[in-house]
Enzyme design. Structure first.
Site, PDB file in Angstrom:
ATOM      1  N   GLU A  31       0.812  -1.321   0.009  1.00 60.66           N
ATOM      2  CA  GLU A  31       0.015   0.072   0.089  1.00 60.66           C
ATOM      3  C   GLU A  31       0.827   1.269  -0.112  1.00 60.66           C
ATOM      4  OE1 GLU A  31      -3.281   0.252  -0.729  1.00 60.66           O
ATOM      5  OE2 GLU A  31      -3.585  -1.901  -0.478  1.00 60.66           O
ATOM      6  N   TYR A 108      -5.916   6.706   4.480  1.00 63.10           N
ATOM      7  CA  TYR A 108      -6.114   5.645   3.389  1.00 63.10           C
ATOM      8  C   TYR A 108      -5.362   4.358   3.762  1.00 63.10           C
ATOM      9  CZ  TYR A 108      -5.622   2.686  -0.431  1.00 63.10           C
ATOM     10  OH  TYR A 108      -5.381   1.715  -1.234  1.00 63.10           O
ATOM     11  N   ASP A 126      -9.157   5.807  -1.607  1.00 65.28           N
ATOM     12  CA  ASP A 126      -8.092   6.773  -2.091  1.00 65.28           C
ATOM     13  C   ASP A 126      -8.984   7.408  -3.189  1.00 65.28           C
ATOM     14  OD1 ASP A 126      -8.627   5.082  -4.125  1.00 65.28           O
ATOM     15  OD2 ASP A 126      -6.695   4.157  -4.294  1.00 65.28           O
TER      16      ASP A 126
END
Ligand code: ADE
Length: 247
Positions: A31, A108, A126
């Site tokens: 991520e 996020y 996002d």
């Protein structure tokens, strides 16, 4: 609508390595890499990074110069520094309840790790997901699979500029891409940005090569910014990666 989105995802999803794991370290690495970088570009870096740093302790114990070297080429090198610091926190204290307390982890990324690694019922929003939800008006009960499906739709179908509405499982009743027709503001050429110069400087240090010839002012600004962010160290006129003993 959610059901057709999930069916679409089962059918169309790209095979991406971080979708096969629930290891929080692997998910965090993915991520952080996926912030600002497209999935297809991330895949080889993700595999190389995890081979070199399979868990937070391995990363935390490594000199930051090694982490930057392994990251090198992906860009936005500050992400690598933050990940190194986050690895230190997790290696010492374990995973925090509040993932957003980790360096480099915003709302996020915290939500994505909570969902994909820990199965939390949170929506990971996002820019892609925000656009899908805004256009479609979809309201969802978040699950890990649904987060992945929304991300996938935003990345491959409901794109900012040229959405493929005819391929979209949510097209029924969707207001459609109002902003797409307007084009949006022009972007500067990448070579004209400060980020370009900063990236070239770090790449040169990683490769042991001469600093880029971009003019003294742009170079000086880049070096000041990189030093401020802890990505380089300067002493006695020499420039090196932090903690690097080779240079
Ligand atoms: N972008 C951000 N997170 C992602 C994920 N898990 N899969 C694909 N693209 C992403």
């Amino acid at each position: 609508m959610t059901a057709s989105l999930l069916r679409w995802y089962e059918r169309e999803a790209r095979e991406l390595p971080w979708r096969r794991t629930r290891d929080p370290w692997a998910i965090l690495v993915s991520e952080v890499m996926l912030q600002q970088t497209q999935a297809a570009r991330v895949v080889p870096y993700y595999e190389r990074f995890l081979a070199r740093f399979p868990d937070p302790a391995a990363c935390a114990e490594a000199p930051v110069a090694d982490v930057l070297r392994t990251w090198s080429g992906l860009g936005y090198n500050r992400r690598a520094l933050a990940l190194h610091r986050a690895a230190g926190v997790v290696a010492r204290e374990g995973w925090p309840d509040d993932l957003a307390s980790l360096p480099g982890v915003g709302p996020y990324t915290a939500a994505a790790v909570a969902s994909f690694a820990f199965g939390a019922a949170v929506l990971a929003v996002d820019v892609n997901v925000r656009r899908v939800l805004a256009r479609s008006g979809l309201e969802v009960e978040p699950t890990p699979q649904l987060n992945q499906a929304l991300m996938e739709l935003g990345a491959t179908v409901c794109t900012a500029r040229a959405p493929r509405c005819s391929a979209c499982p949510l097209a029924d009743g969707c207001d459609g891409p109002e902003e797409a027709a307007q084009g949006g503001p022009g972007r500067p050429r990448f070579e004209d940005t400060a980020r370009y110069v900063r990236g070239r400087v770090v790449a040169a240090l990683v490769a042991g090569e001469a600093l880029p010839e971009v003019g003294p002012e742009r170079l000086a600004r880049a070096l000041d910014g990189l030093e401020r962010d802890g990505l380089i160290e300067r002493s006695e006129g020499r420039i090196r990666l932090p903690g690097d003993t080779l240079g």
